[in-house]
Motif scaffolding. Structure first.
Motif, PDB file in Angstrom:
ATOM      1  N   LYS A 104       0.800  -1.228   0.000  1.00 37.99           N
ATOM      2  CA  LYS A 104       0.000   0.000   0.000  1.00 37.99           C
ATOM      3  C   LYS A 104       0.833   1.278   0.000  1.00 37.99           C
ATOM      4  O   LYS A 104       0.475   2.262  -0.640  1.00 37.99           O
ATOM      5  CB  LYS A 104      -0.935   0.024   1.215  1.00 37.99           C
ATOM      6  CG  LYS A 104      -2.028  -1.031   1.191  1.00 37.99           C
ATOM      7  CD  LYS A 104      -2.882  -0.914   2.448  1.00 37.99           C
ATOM      8  CE  LYS A 104      -3.985  -1.951   2.475  1.00 37.99           C
ATOM      9  NZ  LYS A 104      -4.793  -1.855   3.722  1.00 37.99           N
ATOM     10  N   ILE A 105       1.948   1.261   0.749  1.00 41.55           N
ATOM     11  CA  ILE A 105       2.651   2.547   0.918  1.00 41.55           C
ATOM     12  C   ILE A 105       4.157   2.450   0.686  1.00 41.55           C
ATOM     13  O   ILE A 105       4.875   3.431   0.880  1.00 41.55           O
ATOM     14  CB  ILE A 105       2.380   3.139   2.326  1.00 41.55           C
ATOM     15  CG1 ILE A 105       2.904   2.217   3.427  1.00 41.55           C
ATOM     16  CG2 ILE A 105       0.904   3.431   2.505  1.00 41.55           C
ATOM     17  CD1 ILE A 105       2.832   2.850   4.818  1.00 41.55           C
ATOM     18  N   GLY A 106       4.670   1.285   0.300  1.00 40.68           N
ATOM     19  CA  GLY A 106       6.087   1.181  -0.027  1.00 40.68           C
ATOM     20  C   GLY A 106       7.012   1.282   1.164  1.00 40.68           C
ATOM     21  O   GLY A 106       8.123   1.820   1.068  1.00 40.68           O
ATOM     22  N   VAL A 107       6.579   0.761   2.298  1.00 41.18           N
ATOM     23  CA  VAL A 107       7.434   0.658   3.481  1.00 41.18           C
ATOM     24  C   VAL A 107       7.665  -0.827   3.743  1.00 41.18           C
ATOM     25  O   VAL A 107       6.713  -1.614   3.776  1.00 41.18           O
ATOM     26  CB  VAL A 107       6.798   1.324   4.715  1.00 41.18           C
ATOM     27  CG1 VAL A 107       7.625   1.050   5.969  1.00 41.18           C
ATOM     28  CG2 VAL A 107       6.665   2.824   4.478  1.00 41.18           C
ATOM     29  N   GLU A 108       8.921  -1.201   3.927  1.00 45.75           N
ATOM     30  CA  GLU A 108       9.258  -2.614   4.076  1.00 45.75           C
ATOM     31  C   GLU A 108       9.474  -2.981   5.545  1.00 45.75           C
ATOM     32  O   GLU A 108      10.307  -2.393   6.225  1.00 45.75           O
ATOM     33  CB  GLU A 108      10.534  -2.936   3.284  1.00 45.75           C
ATOM     34  CG  GLU A 108      10.889  -4.410   3.296  1.00 45.75           C
ATOM     35  CD  GLU A 108      12.123  -4.709   2.452  1.00 45.75           C
ATOM     36  OE1 GLU A 108      12.092  -5.674   1.679  1.00 45.75           O
ATOM     37  OE2 GLU A 108      13.128  -3.963   2.571  1.00 45.75           O
ATOM     38  N   LEU A 109       8.686  -3.967   6.020  1.00 36.23           N
ATOM     39  CA  LEU A 109       8.859  -4.535   7.352  1.00 36.23           C
ATOM     40  C   LEU A 109       9.328  -5.977   7.166  1.00 36.23           C
ATOM     41  O   LEU A 109       8.598  -6.808   6.630  1.00 36.23           O
ATOM     42  CB  LEU A 109       7.548  -4.499   8.143  1.00 36.23           C
ATOM     43  CG  LEU A 109       6.860  -3.136   8.287  1.00 36.23           C
ATOM     44  CD1 LEU A 109       5.552  -3.291   9.073  1.00 36.23           C
ATOM     45  CD2 LEU A 109       7.771  -2.135   8.982  1.00 36.23           C
ATOM     46  N   ILE A 110      10.541  -6.267   7.590  1.00 35.45           N
ATOM     47  CA  ILE A 110      11.124  -7.605   7.415  1.00 35.45           C
ATOM     48  C   ILE A 110      10.914  -8.387   8.704  1.00 35.45           C
ATOM     49  O   ILE A 110      11.524  -8.084   9.730  1.00 35.45           O
ATOM     50  CB  ILE A 110      12.628  -7.501   7.074  1.00 35.45           C
ATOM     51  CG1 ILE A 110      12.822  -6.608   5.844  1.00 35.45           C
ATOM     52  CG2 ILE A 110      13.219  -8.885   6.849  1.00 35.45           C
ATOM     53  CD1 ILE A 110      14.268  -6.227   5.590  1.00 35.45           C
ATOM     54  N   VAL A 111      10.036  -9.376   8.670  1.00 35.57           N
ATOM     55  CA  VAL A 111       9.619 -10.092   9.874  1.00 35.57           C
ATOM     56  C   VAL A 111      10.591 -11.222  10.180  1.00 35.57           C
ATOM     57  O   VAL A 111      10.850 -12.080   9.344  1.00 35.57           O
ATOM     58  CB  VAL A 111       8.190 -10.646   9.700  1.00 35.57           C
ATOM     59  CG1 VAL A 111       7.753 -11.397  10.950  1.00 35.57           C
ATOM     60  CG2 VAL A 111       7.213  -9.510   9.382  1.00 35.57           C
ATOM     61  N   GLU A 112      11.133 -11.214  11.412  1.00 34.03           N
ATOM     62  CA  GLU A 112      12.084 -12.244  11.810  1.00 34.03           C
ATOM     63  C   GLU A 112      11.838 -12.641  13.262  1.00 34.03           C
ATOM     64  O   GLU A 112      11.515 -11.802  14.104  1.00 34.03           O
ATOM     65  CB  GLU A 112      13.525 -11.740  11.662  1.00 34.03           C
ATOM     66  CG  GLU A 112      13.935 -11.466  10.238  1.00 34.03           C
ATOM     67  CD  GLU A 112      15.441 -11.282  10.108  1.00 34.03           C
ATOM     68  OE1 GLU A 112      16.176 -11.907  10.895  1.00 34.03           O
ATOM     69  OE2 GLU A 112      15.861 -10.507   9.243  1.00 34.03           O
ATOM     70  N   GLY A 113      12.044 -13.931  13.545  1.00 35.17           N
ATOM     71  CA  GLY A 113      11.944 -14.427  14.911  1.00 35.17           C
ATOM     72  C   GLY A 113      13.225 -14.174  15.686  1.00 35.17           C
ATOM     73  O   GLY A 113      14.309 -14.070  15.114  1.00 35.17           O
ATOM     74  N   MET A 114      13.090 -14.079  17.004  1.00 36.32           N
ATOM     75  CA  MET A 114      14.255 -13.831  17.855  1.00 36.32           C
ATOM     76  C   MET A 114      13.999 -14.449  19.217  1.00 36.32           C
ATOM     77  O   MET A 114      12.877 -14.425  19.729  1.00 36.32           O
ATOM     78  CB  MET A 114      14.499 -12.327  17.979  1.00 36.32           C
ATOM     79  CG  MET A 114      15.627 -11.942  18.954  1.00 36.32           C
ATOM     80  SD  MET A 114      15.958 -10.170  18.980  1.00 36.32           S
ATOM     81  CE  MET A 114      16.905 -10.016  17.464  1.00 36.32           C
ATOM     82  N   GLY A 115      15.036 -14.985  19.823  1.00 36.14           N
ATOM     83  CA  GLY A 115      14.921 -15.532  21.166  1.00 36.14           C
ATOM     84  C   GLY A 115      14.721 -14.433  22.196  1.00 36.14           C
ATOM     85  O   GLY A 115      15.178 -13.300  22.012  1.00 36.14           O
ATOM     86  N   GLU A 116      14.044 -14.777  23.286  1.00 35.00           N
ATOM     87  CA  GLU A 116      13.746 -13.771  24.305  1.00 35.00           C
ATOM     88  C   GLU A 116      15.013 -13.167  24.895  1.00 35.00           C
ATOM     89  O   GLU A 116      15.048 -11.997  25.253  1.00 35.00           O
ATOM     90  CB  GLU A 116      12.891 -14.399  25.415  1.00 35.00           C
ATOM     91  CG  GLU A 116      12.464 -13.405  26.486  1.00 35.00           C
ATOM     92  CD  GLU A 116      11.471 -14.005  27.463  1.00 35.00           C
ATOM     93  OE1 GLU A 116      10.935 -15.093  27.182  1.00 35.00           O
ATOM     94  OE2 GLU A 116      11.232 -13.381  28.514  1.00 35.00           O
ATOM     95  N   GLY A 117      16.074 -13.974  24.954  1.00 33.25           N
ATOM     96  CA  GLY A 117      17.309 -13.479  25.551  1.00 33.25           C
ATOM     97  C   GLY A 117      17.914 -12.314  24.791  1.00 33.25           C
ATOM     98  O   GLY A 117      18.623 -11.488  25.376  1.00 33.25           O
ATOM     99  N   ASP A 118      17.661 -12.247  23.487  1.00 33.68           N
ATOM    100  CA  ASP A 118      18.221 -11.169  22.670  1.00 33.68           C
ATOM    101  C   ASP A 118      17.252  -9.997  22.501  1.00 33.68           C
ATOM    102  O   ASP A 118      17.651  -8.931  22.034  1.00 33.68           O
ATOM    103  CB  ASP A 118      18.586 -11.702  21.282  1.00 33.68           C
ATOM    104  CG  ASP A 118      19.665 -12.764  21.339  1.00 33.68           C
ATOM    105  OD1 ASP A 118      20.574 -12.628  22.183  1.00 33.68           O
ATOM    106  OD2 ASP A 118      19.583 -13.727  20.558  1.00 33.68           O
ATOM    107  N   MET A 119      16.009 -10.214  22.866  1.00 24.15           N
ATOM    108  CA  MET A 119      14.983  -9.226  22.521  1.00 24.15           C
ATOM    109  C   MET A 119      15.166  -7.906  23.273  1.00 24.15           C
ATOM    110  O   MET A 119      14.988  -6.823  22.701  1.00 24.15           O
ATOM    111  CB  MET A 119      13.597  -9.794  22.807  1.00 24.15           C
ATOM    112  CG  MET A 119      12.470  -9.012  22.174  1.00 24.15           C
ATOM    113  SD  MET A 119      12.479  -9.078  20.367  1.00 24.15           S
ATOM    114  CE  MET A 119      11.616 -10.637  20.095  1.00 24.15           C
ATOM    115  N   MET A 120      15.525  -7.981  24.555  1.00 21.59           N
ATOM    116  CA  MET A 120      15.598  -6.750  25.336  1.00 21.59           C
ATOM    117  C   MET A 120      16.693  -5.819  24.814  1.00 21.59           C
ATOM    118  O   MET A 120      16.540  -4.590  24.841  1.00 21.59           O
ATOM    119  CB  MET A 120      15.812  -7.073  26.814  1.00 21.59           C
ATOM    120  CG  MET A 120      15.603  -5.874  27.723  1.00 21.59           C
ATOM    121  SD  MET A 120      15.438  -6.277  29.457  1.00 21.59           S
ATOM    122  CE  MET A 120      13.818  -7.024  29.501  1.00 21.59           C
TER     123      MET A 120
END
Length: 533
Positions: free
Chosen positions: A390-406
């Motif tokens: 719709k608007i030409g913005v790219e969101l690249i979806v990736e999984g991550m472990g909780e330990g790295d998320m913070m």
């Protein structure tokens, strides 16, 4: 990370193929009519009420609280048969009932309440009692003196369990002694816990006399447990609920304020470091016009249908429908407006690849979710497709472990979930004092003197009612606020339904609107469950 994402998809598809769409036979034999077996993902490592928060824990089952919440989110008596608040809202006086006893037979005394509150105040726990100046006992009365008025204090008190001073030792977490409607009779680490009704409970005695909680964290395991009749009720996911019907079971659908949203860093890189030493900021998402364009481009109803098989509702804030919610937070999908926001801010597609740029910077960012959370993954991917097209913005979806998320979430977009029965959550989420801390609040580094003023006024109000206009203005005051109409630090997407396969005949009572987390919120009213004849 991508390998983990594909593994989740593979497991989900395998379960769907295995389960098929045809009704399965469940319920091998009728369960005893005063027992229930629950497939439960969150068997705790301990049951100490003085180190864990109340509503998303064992507290409502094993312990008394001074006051409690009913199914309509009203504050009602529990251990305290009544309470009074001084005119300056600094002193809360609780008159305790005389018939409450711990499961070891000892009476519950005002000194036990004082001990519990003081222990929490002297410890670094997730229970925030920092507003309390003193707590004292006088006969059967407990007096809590606040340093300043705090409108949410009475809600906080609904989650503070009372432990017996005489029995509180180093083994207490695994051998708890409470005065709630149930008592723990067996605990097998990471396998199961068994509760039995507390026959000396001062309130209405539970009709469920024995509840077995079997540890089941995997949604495929939960499905098979229901299909085989191993459990009477268990959590399930939207895809599995949509594609499976089990003979002898019904699908329990509970509406929630368990929202999912993408948190967007609001400051540019170089904006500082968190207390954990992680660099904060993102040069793409720090542009409020880009954040709002993404928010307006997304069709949330489409997200609900595509990602969660319709078992969800569009979300517009962290507290949709709660008394302190501002209905003006609702936005309509408007891709034309979203494109105009981007172009006025200088985001254009100069190289024809379908993704906009500004000063050589691509409108492209990763969006991380907790690896293994198929619901967040599906919602994020559906949103990403819409935004790109719709608007030409790219969101690249990736999984991550909780330990790295913070460490990551202070610099990159992350899909998080919130939802509670206490508006103090909004204070933590958006107040500038929460920036850069070692918790999950305000990773976007949002700060606004105007919003801080509203949040401070709301928290320091004398009553919940007096605070409501300030909570609402913090969200949107007609010019600014935390909502997607305002500064848009969060792009709220959906409030997901909580779904359970429930054996026919099991009545789970009137449930309070579910907060974040689908397990403890289900059983919080276990005392009201019964088997229909």
């Amino acid at each position: 990370m991508k390998r983990m994402r594909f593994l989740v998809l593979a497991l989900t598809l395998a379960a769907l193929m295995c389960a098929g769409c045809a009704p399965k036979k469940g319920g091998l034999e009728n369960p005893a009519k005063d027992e229930v077996t629950i497939g439960f993902p969150d068997i705790p490592s301990g049951f100490d009420p003085l180190v864990t928060s109340g509503h998303g824990s064992c507290v409502p089952l094993l312990y008394s609280t001074l006051v409690a919440l009913d199914a309509d989110v009203n504050v009602v008596p529990d251990l305290a048969e009544s309470y009074a608040v001084s005119d300056d809202a600094l002193t809360y006086t609780f008159k305790l009932r005389s018939d409450a006893r711990f499961t070891d037979g000892a009476p519950v005394k005002a000194s036990d309440v004082v001990f519990s509150y003081r222990t929490i105040m002297d410890s670094a726990t997730e229970i925030d009692l920092s507003a309390i100046d003193s707590v004292t006992a006088d006969g059967d009365t407990v007096v809590v003196r606040l340093k300043h008025p705090q409108s949410t204090f009475i809600l906080t008190a609904t989650g503070v369990g009372v432990a017996p001073e005489h029995a509180y030792d180093e083994d207490f977490a695994l051998k708890p002694v409470g005065s709630g409607p149930f008592k723990l009779v067996q605990y097998d680490v990471d396998q199961q816990m068994i509760l039995e009704a507390n026959e000396d409970y001062y309130g209405a005695l539970p009709r469920i006399k024995r509840a077995v909680f079997l540890h089941m964290s995997d949604e495929n395991q939960q499905l098979m447990a229901a299909q085989s009749g191993q459990v009477d009720i268990t959590l399930t996911s939207a895809p599995l609920a949509a594609m499976n019907a089990i003979d002898g079971y019904n699908l329990l659908v509970e509406k929630t304020v368990d929202n999912m949203g993408i948190v967007m860093p609001t400051i540019p890189t170089g904006g500082g470091t968190s207390v954990l030493g992680n660099a904060m900021g993102n040069d793409v998402t720090c542009d409020a016009a880009l954040r709002k364009a993404v928010a307006y481009a997304i069709d949330r109803r489409q997200l609900c249908d595509e990602a969660l098989s319709g078992y969800a509702a569009p979300a517009y804030s962290e507290n949709d429908g709660m008394p302190w919610w501002n209905p003006e937070c609702v936005i309509e999908t408007d891709a034309v407006y979203a494109v105009r926001l981007l172009e006025e801010a200088g985001w254009t597609d100069t190289d024809g690849d379908g993704i906009r740029e500004k000063n050589g910077l691509k409108a492209s960012v990763p969006v991380y979710y907790f690896a293994g959370d198929s619901a967040r993954q599906a919602v994020a991917m559906s949103a990403a497709v819409q935004v790109r097209e719709k608007i030409g913005v790219e969101l690249i979806v990736e999984g991550m472990g909780e330990g790295d998320m913070m460490a990551t979430m202070v610099a990159q977009p992350v899909i998080l979930a919130w939802g509670s029965a206490n508006p103090i959550t909004s204070y933590y989420l958006y107040h500038s004092s929460s920036i850069g801390q070692d918790d999950w609040y305000n990773p976007e580094s949002f700060g606004s003197p105007v919003v801080d003023g509203y949040l401070d006024a709301a928290l320091n109000a004398k009553t919940l009612e007096e605070a409501i206009p300030y909570w609402q203005k913090a969200q949107w005051d007609g010019a600014t606020g935390t909502s997607m109409r305002g500064e848009c630090p969060y792009i709220f997407l959906v409030n997901k339904d909580h779904l359970y396969f429930r054996r026919d005949g099991l009545n789970t009572g009137d449930q309070m609107i579910h907060a974040h987390g689908a397990s403890w919120t289900l059983v919080a009213n276990l005392r009201d469950w019964y088997w229909e004849s």
